[in-house]
Design a protein around this motif. Structure first.
Motif, PDB file in Angstrom:
ATOM      1  N   THR A 383     -16.985  -3.774   6.837  1.00 52.32           N
ATOM      2  CA  THR A 383     -15.498  -3.247   7.056  1.00 52.32           C
ATOM      3  C   THR A 383     -14.643  -3.187   5.923  1.00 52.32           C
ATOM      4  N   PRO A 384     -14.501  -2.356   5.305  1.00 53.16           N
ATOM      5  CA  PRO A 384     -13.387  -2.195   3.991  1.00 53.16           C
ATOM      6  C   PRO A 384     -11.924  -2.712   4.238  1.00 53.16           C
ATOM      7  N   THR A 385     -11.407  -3.145   3.227  1.00 48.83           N
ATOM      8  CA  THR A 385      -9.959  -3.351   3.304  1.00 48.83           C
ATOM      9  C   THR A 385      -9.345  -2.695   2.002  1.00 48.83           C
ATOM     10  N   PHE A 386      -8.558  -1.692   2.340  1.00 52.44           N
ATOM     11  CA  PHE A 386      -7.886  -1.012   1.281  1.00 52.44           C
ATOM     12  C   PHE A 386      -6.593  -1.657   0.942  1.00 52.44           C
ATOM     13  N   VAL A 387      -6.669  -1.667  -0.493  1.00 54.87           N
ATOM     14  CA  VAL A 387      -5.615  -2.226  -1.256  1.00 54.87           C
ATOM     15  C   VAL A 387      -4.880  -1.191  -2.255  1.00 54.87           C
ATOM     16  N   TRP A 388      -3.489  -1.324  -2.355  1.00 54.66           N
ATOM     17  CA  TRP A 388      -2.627  -0.615  -3.282  1.00 54.66           C
ATOM     18  C   TRP A 388      -1.495  -1.166  -3.502  1.00 54.66           C
ATOM     19  N   ALA A 389      -0.949  -0.892  -4.626  1.00 56.31           N
ATOM     20  CA  ALA A 389       0.461  -1.371  -5.255  1.00 56.31           C
ATOM     21  C   ALA A 389       1.520  -1.089  -4.312  1.00 56.31           C
ATOM     22  N   ASP A 390       2.174  -1.978  -4.105  1.00 60.01           N
ATOM     23  CA  ASP A 390       3.453  -1.994  -3.161  1.00 60.01           C
ATOM     24  C   ASP A 390       4.369  -0.863  -3.877  1.00 60.01           C
ATOM     25  N   ASP A 391       4.992  -0.046  -2.785  1.00 53.87           N
ATOM     26  CA  ASP A 391       6.048   0.686  -3.591  1.00 53.87           C
ATOM     27  C   ASP A 391       7.466   0.166  -2.940  1.00 53.87           C
ATOM     28  N   SER A 392       8.245  -0.581  -3.908  1.00 57.91           N
ATOM     29  CA  SER A 392       9.360  -1.201  -3.158  1.00 57.91           C
ATOM     30  C   SER A 392      10.248  -0.438  -2.471  1.00 57.91           C
ATOM     31  N   SER A 393      10.458   0.681  -2.382  1.00 56.44           N
ATOM     32  CA  SER A 393      11.378   1.671  -1.620  1.00 56.44           C
ATOM     33  C   SER A 393      11.013   2.088  -0.508  1.00 56.44           C
ATOM     34  N   ILE A 446       6.284   5.913   2.674  1.00 56.92           N
ATOM     35  CA  ILE A 446       7.298   6.784   3.520  1.00 56.92           C
ATOM     36  C   ILE A 446       8.871   6.141   3.536  1.00 56.92           C
ATOM     37  N   LYS A 447       9.547   6.926   3.360  1.00 59.70           N
ATOM     38  CA  LYS A 447      11.012   6.590   3.256  1.00 59.70           C
ATOM     39  C   LYS A 447      11.945   7.443   4.074  1.00 59.70           C
ATOM     40  N   ASP A 448      12.545   7.131   5.331  1.00 60.71           N
ATOM     41  CA  ASP A 448      13.386   7.735   6.196  1.00 60.71           C
ATOM     42  C   ASP A 448      12.430   9.028   6.755  1.00 60.71           C
ATOM     43  N   ASP A 449      11.175   8.669   6.950  1.00 60.82           N
ATOM     44  CA  ASP A 449      10.196   9.715   7.530  1.00 60.82           C
ATOM     45  C   ASP A 449       9.749  10.581   6.544  1.00 60.82           C
ATOM     46  N   THR A 450      10.160  10.520   5.173  1.00 59.63           N
ATOM     47  CA  THR A 450       9.479  11.494   4.206  1.00 59.63           C
ATOM     48  C   THR A 450       8.612  10.963   3.044  1.00 59.63           C
ATOM     49  N   PRO A 451       7.497  11.623   3.061  1.00 52.17           N
ATOM     50  CA  PRO A 451       6.797  10.894   2.107  1.00 52.17           C
ATOM     51  C   PRO A 451       7.341  10.977   0.657  1.00 52.17           C
ATOM     52  N   ILE A 452       6.906   9.835  -0.324  1.00 48.71           N
ATOM     53  CA  ILE A 452       7.829   9.610  -1.317  1.00 48.71           C
ATOM     54  C   ILE A 452       6.633   9.422  -2.467  1.00 48.71           C
ATOM     55  N   ALA A 453       5.593   8.965  -2.106  1.00 48.59           N
ATOM     56  CA  ALA A 453       4.612   8.624  -3.154  1.00 48.59           C
ATOM     57  C   ALA A 453       3.280   8.407  -2.631  1.00 48.59           C
ATOM     58  N   GLN A 454       2.017   8.626  -3.430  1.00 48.46           N
ATOM     59  CA  GLN A 454       0.834   8.556  -2.714  1.00 48.46           C
ATOM     60  C   GLN A 454      -0.176   8.269  -3.845  1.00 48.46           C
ATOM     61  N   THR A 455      -1.389   7.771  -3.409  1.00 47.94           N
ATOM     62  CA  THR A 455      -2.532   7.366  -4.338  1.00 47.94           C
ATOM     63  C   THR A 455      -3.063   8.632  -4.900  1.00 47.94           C
ATOM     64  N   GLU A 456      -3.828   8.335  -6.026  1.00 50.44           N
ATOM     65  CA  GLU A 456      -4.315   9.616  -6.746  1.00 50.44           C
ATOM     66  C   GLU A 456      -5.444  10.264  -6.203  1.00 50.44           C
ATOM     67  N   ASP A 457      -5.401  11.585  -6.567  1.00 57.52           N
ATOM     68  CA  ASP A 457      -6.468  12.606  -5.911  1.00 57.52           C
ATOM     69  C   ASP A 457      -7.895  12.361  -5.976  1.00 57.52           C
ATOM     70  N   LEU A 458      -8.191  11.532  -6.996  1.00 61.23           N
ATOM     71  CA  LEU A 458      -9.861  11.222  -7.213  1.00 61.23           C
ATOM     72  C   LEU A 458     -10.029   9.671  -7.145  1.00 61.23           C
ATOM     73  N   ARG A 459      -9.103   8.693  -6.921  1.00 58.69           N
ATOM     74  CA  ARG A 459      -9.408   7.317  -6.611  1.00 58.69           C
ATOM     75  C   ARG A 459      -9.301   7.027  -5.281  1.00 58.69           C
ATOM     76  N   GLY A 460      -9.899   5.755  -4.983  1.00 58.75           N
ATOM     77  CA  GLY A 460     -10.098   5.333  -3.495  1.00 58.75           C
ATOM     78  C   GLY A 460     -11.570   5.740  -3.199  1.00 58.75           C
ATOM     79  N   VAL A 461     -12.417   6.087  -4.102  1.00 64.30           N
ATOM     80  CA  VAL A 461     -13.625   6.863  -3.588  1.00 64.30           C
ATOM     81  C   VAL A 461     -14.737   5.630  -3.347  1.00 64.30           C
TER      82      VAL A 461
END
Length: 465
Positions: A383-393, A446-461
């Motif tokens: 079972t994988p665990t997904f890890v990404w950098a925190d977005d402080s906002s 997500i901030k105020d129910d609006t997407p504000i940032a995401q991981t890259e298109d070709l990473r996390g594979v």
């Protein structure tokens, strides 16, 4: 397309090993072999090819070969009848096609410019592979590793390593599919070359090889399938054919009627790029676009790199496209905040006219992917665990997992924000992953129910083991 178990097709042999005039093997140019032609592949003896020589005249050499094996990604069994072609940085086919044998092995002769001593000069090529009942390789998020031509060793010179082996993902349901084979030719008076053009039929694709031939596998059955081909600078007339289950519709001839001359231009703005300031823009074919993962196949020449603001595509063929920004791993992504302007995905139709996009794209810094798949395809057991950098906002996160076909297999839309940690970790909670299947996770803040940032298109594979 199982009619030949030989590693190279007859057309490949006739192109790469024309037996006309004997020439030297891996020797510097001399007066005896200056007459060989790189374009026509004439003037060399049996088993030799004509190559460019830095600072000299073309000369005959033993060809550089890529050797590898094509296997089923789920069980490692060999795949017979796969078509493998080498492509340059612009996705143009630069080699004939090799056909994988019953044991999955193939040998593909590739062009290699030489130095004065006859050694291959540094150059990078990638591979594309297509086979009946299998997904094309590469299709995003999978990428083809660059192969260094100058690492070839032996006599004749060969490159054989992990990057020349190809694992194809089998289709989940291959029933009711056929194939289309044909050739792209230029009309009288037209001197344009079709190599590398992308052929689309029923949502499936194939690539035109160095000889102008193509095969599109896995086409849905229909009495009326439009066969279209695209490449920057080429206007290729389509053809409508019938496709039957388990059969090949052959001898389909497409014609290059003229040069494509339309321009598509626009502008992007990079906002909060986290130090990254250069990205790319592509024109993906609408027929291949997958909405959930915002990806589609891009024809040869319809990729603009090094973009910091304005971008321009020249020679765009008639057709329907999706304009995508920040497609590569460059630290940037298209701004996911759909509440502001310049973040909607744009669809365009080119019909000979120039198109200037009215609104600029907004591109922003990505969430940093930590694991799995930070720097490339990564094997994951259990079972994988997904890890990404925190977005402080952010208020919370959403994480989604897609399989190699772009199908969403699991999501968690209520991942809480973290405090006192530089990263966010979420354990996969879906059904058991299929061993050998390729997956990708994507995280969105997500901030105020609006997407504000995401991981890259070709990473996390990652690949499940």
């Amino acid at each position: 397309m199982m009619h030949s178990l030989r590693v190279l097709t007859i057309s490949t042999l006739s192109l790469a090993m024309a037996a006309l005039v004997g020439c030297g093997d891996d020797e510097p140019p001399n007066e005896e072999n200056k007459s060989c032609s790189v374009q026509a592949q004439t003037g060399c003896g049996t088993g030799l090819v004509c190559e460019e020589v830095e600072g000299g005249e073309p000369t005959c050499f033993s060809p550089v070969a890529f050797k590898g094996k094509v296997v089923n990604a789920l069980d490692d069994k060999p795949v017979q009848g796969a078509r493998i072609v080498a492509r340059d940085a612009n996705d143009a086919a630069v080699s004939p096609v090799a056909i994988s044998a019953a044991d999955g092995t193939y040998t593909l002769h590739v062009p290699a410019k030489r130095n004065a001593e006859g050694k291959p000069l540094p150059a990078k090529l990638t591979l594309r592979a297509d086979a009946s009942s299998y997904q094309t390789f590469p299709v995003a998020p999978r990428i083809a590793l660059p192969i260094d031509v100058d690492t070839a060793t032996g006599s004749p010179p060969v490159v054989q390593n992990a990057s020349t082996d190809i694992a194809l993902v089998p289709l989940q349901n291959a029933s009711g599919l056929g194939s289309i084979a044909g050739h792209v030719v230029a009309d009288e008076g037209v001197t344009l070359v079709p190599a590398g053009a992308l052929v689309v039929a029923g949502g499936s694709t194939g690539i035109v090889d160095f000889d102008g031939n193509f095969v599109v596998f896995n086409v849905p059955v229909s009495m009326s399938v439009d066969v279209k081909a695209y490449a920057a600078g080429l206007q290729i007339s389509p053809k409508t054919v019938a496709v039957e289950a388990g059969k090949e519709t052959g001898n389909v001839e497409l014609h290059i009627t003229s040069a494509a001359t339309a321009d598509v231009s626009g502008k992007l703005s990079i906002v909060n790029g986290n130090g990254f300031s250069t990205t790319s823009v592509v024109l993906a074919l609408e027929d291949t676009f997958v909405e959930d993962v915002a990806r589609g196949e891009v024809p040869k020449g319809l990729r603009a790199g090094g973009v910091t603001g304005d971008f321009l595509f020249k020679g765009v063929p008639d057709g329907k496209y999706v304009v995508l920004a920040a497609f590569e791993n460059d630290g940037l992504v298209r701004d996911p905040d759909t509440s502001i302007g310049g973040t909607q995905i744009v669809h365009i139709e080119v019909a000979g006219q120039n198109i200037a996009l009215a609104e600029s794209f907004k591109v922003t810094g990505s969430l940093v992917t930590e694991s799995p798949g930070k720097d490339g395809l990564e094997e994951v057991a259990g079972t994988p665990t997904f890890v990404w950098a925190d977005d402080s906002s952010e208020d919370r996160y959403e994480v989604r997992v897609f399989d190699a076909f772009g199908v969403k297999v699991w999501e968690d839309l209520a991942v809480p924000s973290v405090s006192g940690s530089k990263t966010v970790s979420v354990a996969y909670g879906g059904e058991a992953l299929i061993p050998g299947m390729i997956y990708q996770f994507r995280a969105t803040s997500i901030k105020d129910d609006t997407p504000i940032a995401q991981t890259e298109d070709l990473r996390g594979v990652f690949i499940a083991r």
